[in-house]
Design a protein around this motif. Structure first.
Motif, mmCIF file in Angstrom:
data_model
loop_
_atom_site.group_PDB
_atom_site.id
_atom_site.type_symbol
_atom_site.label_atom_id
_atom_site.label_comp_id
_atom_site.label_asym_id
_atom_site.label_seq_id
_atom_site.Cartn_x
_atom_site.Cartn_y
_atom_site.Cartn_z
ATOM 1 N N GLN A 119 0.827 -1.203 0.000
ATOM 2 C CA GLN A 119 0.000 0.000 0.000
ATOM 3 C C GLN A 119 0.861 1.253 0.000
ATOM 4 O OE1 GLN A 119 -3.218 0.099 2.817
ATOM 5 N NE2 GLN A 119 -3.379 2.309 2.736
ATOM 6 N N VAL A 120 1.882 1.279 0.830
ATOM 7 C CA VAL A 120 2.789 2.432 0.882
ATOM 8 C C VAL A 120 3.468 2.608 -0.471
ATOM 9 C CG1 VAL A 120 4.928 3.300 1.916
ATOM 10 C CG2 VAL A 120 3.143 2.341 3.375
ATOM 11 N N PHE A 121 3.932 1.498 -1.049
ATOM 12 C CA PHE A 121 4.575 1.547 -2.357
ATOM 13 C C PHE A 121 3.624 2.105 -3.413
ATOM 14 C CE2 PHE A 121 5.100 -0.449 -6.513
ATOM 15 C CZ PHE A 121 6.341 0.058 -6.870
ATOM 16 N N LEU A 122 2.390 1.595 -3.446
ATOM 17 C CA LEU A 122 1.419 2.034 -4.448
ATOM 18 C C LEU A 122 1.128 3.527 -4.331
ATOM 19 C CD1 LEU A 122 -1.148 -0.904 -4.444
ATOM 20 C CD2 LEU A 122 0.560 -0.380 -6.202
ATOM 21 N N LYS A 123 0.929 4.000 -3.118
ATOM 22 C CA LYS A 123 0.641 5.423 -2.922
ATOM 23 C C LYS A 123 1.820 6.284 -3.379
ATOM 24 C CE LYS A 123 -2.773 5.020 0.745
ATOM 25 N NZ LYS A 123 -3.125 5.347 2.132
ATOM 26 N N ASP A 124 3.026 5.859 -3.059
ATOM 27 C CA ASP A 124 4.217 6.597 -3.466
ATOM 28 C C ASP A 124 4.372 6.560 -4.986
ATOM 29 O OD1 ASP A 124 6.540 8.105 -2.729
ATOM 30 O OD2 ASP A 124 7.756 6.320 -3.150
ATOM 31 N N TRP A 125 4.184 5.376 -5.574
ATOM 32 C CA TRP A 125 4.295 5.198 -7.021
ATOM 33 C C TRP A 125 3.276 6.070 -7.755
ATOM 34 C CZ3 TRP A 125 1.511 0.835 -9.905
ATOM 35 C CH2 TRP A 125 1.918 0.770 -11.236
ATOM 36 N N LEU A 126 2.034 6.049 -7.300
ATOM 37 C CA LEU A 126 0.994 6.862 -7.937
ATOM 38 C C LEU A 126 1.327 8.344 -7.840
ATOM 39 C CD1 LEU A 126 -2.206 4.971 -6.712
ATOM 40 C CD2 LEU A 126 -1.256 4.967 -9.035
ATOM 41 N N ARG A 127 1.770 8.778 -6.678
ATOM 42 C CA ARG A 127 2.107 10.188 -6.488
ATOM 43 C C ARG A 127 3.249 10.603 -7.412
ATOM 44 N NH1 ARG A 127 3.947 10.158 -1.629
ATOM 45 N NH2 ARG A 127 6.085 10.686 -2.078
ATOM 46 N N HIS A 128 4.298 9.804 -7.474
ATOM 47 C CA HIS A 128 5.464 10.154 -8.288
ATOM 48 C C HIS A 128 5.192 10.065 -9.786
ATOM 49 C CE1 HIS A 128 8.355 10.920 -5.173
ATOM 50 N NE2 HIS A 128 8.070 9.783 -4.576
ATOM 51 N N SER A 129 4.272 9.212 -10.171
ATOM 52 C CA SER A 129 3.985 9.069 -11.600
ATOM 53 C C SER A 129 2.838 9.986 -12.045
ATOM 54 C CB SER A 129 3.658 7.616 -11.941
ATOM 55 O OG SER A 129 2.491 7.182 -11.275
ATOM 56 N N GLY A 130 2.278 10.744 -11.112
ATOM 57 C CA GLY A 130 1.201 11.658 -11.452
ATOM 58 C C GLY A 130 -0.108 10.944 -11.762
ATOM 59 N N ARG A 131 -0.282 9.783 -11.192
ATOM 60 C CA ARG A 131 -1.488 8.981 -11.424
ATOM 61 C C ARG A 131 -2.345 8.940 -10.168
ATOM 62 N NH1 ARG A 131 -2.529 7.601 -16.731
ATOM 63 N NH2 ARG A 131 -0.546 7.673 -17.811
ATOM 64 N N THR A 132 -3.553 8.414 -10.331
ATOM 65 C CA THR A 132 -4.490 8.329 -9.215
ATOM 66 C C THR A 132 -4.910 6.875 -9.015
ATOM 67 O OG1 THR A 132 -6.442 8.586 -10.610
ATOM 68 C CG2 THR A 132 -5.409 10.624 -9.781
ATOM 69 N N GLN A 133 -5.619 6.646 -7.913
ATOM 70 C CA GLN A 133 -6.159 5.314 -7.670
ATOM 71 C C GLN A 133 -7.170 4.952 -8.756
ATOM 72 O OE1 GLN A 133 -5.784 5.719 -2.875
ATOM 73 N NE2 GLN A 133 -7.488 4.536 -3.588
ATOM 74 N N ALA A 134 -7.832 5.938 -9.325
ATOM 75 C CA ALA A 134 -8.761 5.668 -10.426
ATOM 76 C C ALA A 134 -8.005 5.136 -11.648
ATOM 77 C CB ALA A 134 -9.541 6.929 -10.787
ATOM 78 N N ASP A 135 -6.815 5.684 -11.907
ATOM 79 C CA ASP A 135 -5.996 5.186 -13.017
ATOM 80 C C ASP A 135 -5.601 3.734 -12.766
ATOM 81 O OD1 ASP A 135 -5.937 7.673 -14.419
ATOM 82 O OD2 ASP A 135 -4.325 8.367 -13.101
ATOM 83 N N LEU A 136 -5.211 3.442 -11.534
ATOM 84 C CA LEU A 136 -4.818 2.077 -11.184
ATOM 85 C C LEU A 136 -6.011 1.132 -11.275
ATOM 86 C CD1 LEU A 136 -2.607 0.134 -10.294
ATOM 87 C CD2 LEU A 136 -3.051 0.833 -7.923
ATOM 88 N N ARG A 137 -7.179 1.601 -10.848
ATOM 89 C CA ARG A 137 -8.389 0.783 -10.945
ATOM 90 C C ARG A 137 -8.672 0.400 -12.389
ATOM 91 N NH1 ARG A 137 -12.916 0.180 -13.059
ATOM 92 N NH2 ARG A 137 -12.768 2.152 -14.118
ATOM 93 N N ARG A 138 -8.549 1.373 -13.301
ATOM 94 C CA ARG A 138 -8.783 1.083 -14.724
ATOM 95 C C ARG A 138 -7.770 0.074 -15.244
ATOM 96 N NH1 ARG A 138 -10.231 6.369 -14.555
ATOM 97 N NH2 ARG A 138 -8.180 7.187 -15.115
ATOM 98 N N ALA A 139 -6.509 0.238 -14.889
ATOM 99 C CA ALA A 139 -5.465 -0.666 -15.368
ATOM 100 C C ALA A 139 -5.670 -2.085 -14.844
ATOM 101 C CB ALA A 139 -4.084 -0.141 -14.973
ATOM 102 N N LEU A 140 -6.141 -2.201 -13.608
ATOM 103 C CA LEU A 140 -6.381 -3.511 -13.003
ATOM 104 C C LEU A 140 -7.766 -4.064 -13.330
ATOM 105 C CD1 LEU A 140 -4.928 -2.891 -9.424
ATOM 106 C CD2 LEU A 140 -3.945 -4.353 -11.214
ATOM 107 N N ARG A 141 -8.618 -3.204 -13.875
ATOM 108 C CA ARG A 141 -10.023 -3.561 -14.122
ATOM 109 C C ARG A 141 -10.713 -3.990 -12.823
ATOM 110 N NH1 ARG A 141 -8.157 -6.485 -19.384
ATOM 111 N NH2 ARG A 141 -8.217 -4.741 -20.822
ATOM 112 N N ALA A 142 -10.395 -3.250 -11.767
ATOM 113 C CA ALA A 142 -10.978 -3.524 -10.452
ATOM 114 C C ALA A 142 -12.365 -2.887 -10.368
ATOM 115 C CB ALA A 142 -10.066 -2.969 -9.352
ATOM 116 N N SER A 143 -13.123 -3.315 -9.390
ATOM 117 C CA SER A 143 -14.501 -2.843 -9.249
ATOM 118 C C SER A 143 -14.614 -1.500 -8.531
ATOM 119 C CB SER A 143 -15.330 -3.887 -8.503
ATOM 120 O OG SER A 143 -14.800 -4.086 -7.200
#
Length: 109
Positions: free
Chosen positions: A13-37
């Motif tokens: 979780q810490v890694f994901l939050k840091d990765w998203l912040r540094h890459s300028g992405r959001t949890q919504a972007d990750l949700r789309r990439a993972l096709r999560a609900s």
């Protein structure tokens, strides 16, 4: 089936939050990439834990690298400024190094 420990999930979780912040992405972007609900972090972690359960740590790192490549491709298709592109290149390079290290540790190299 292998599962992530509570500590590993916290680290992820810490890694994901840091990765998203540094890459300028959001949890919504990750949700789309993972096709999560959902964009909620517990749902995203559950999706990634499923990847880990099926494919192990190497598979998890590979999936994250695939997502980074997807995002980089999206950004190159649009008008991305040099600083964002450099940040994405750095992120992808770091994920590739992580994957290589995991493979070396597991004897897959």
């Amino acid at each position: 089936m292998t599962t992530l420990t509570t500590e590993q999930l916290d680290d992820l979780q810490v890694f994901l939050k840091d990765w998203l912040r540094h890459s300028g992405r959001t949890q919504a972007d990750l949700r789309r990439a993972l096709r999560a609900s959902s964009i909620r972090m517990p749902v995203l972690l559950e999706e990634l834990a499923g990847v880990y359960g099926r494919d192990g740590l190497t598979g998890l790192a590979q999936r994250l690298c695939e997502i980074e490549s997807l995002w980089q491709g999206e950004d190159q298709g649009g008008e991305a400024d040099d600083q964002v592109s450099a940040s994405l290149d750095d992120s992808l390079g770091q994920l590739d190094l992580l994957l290589q290290e995991i493979r070396l540790d597991s004897g897959e190299a």
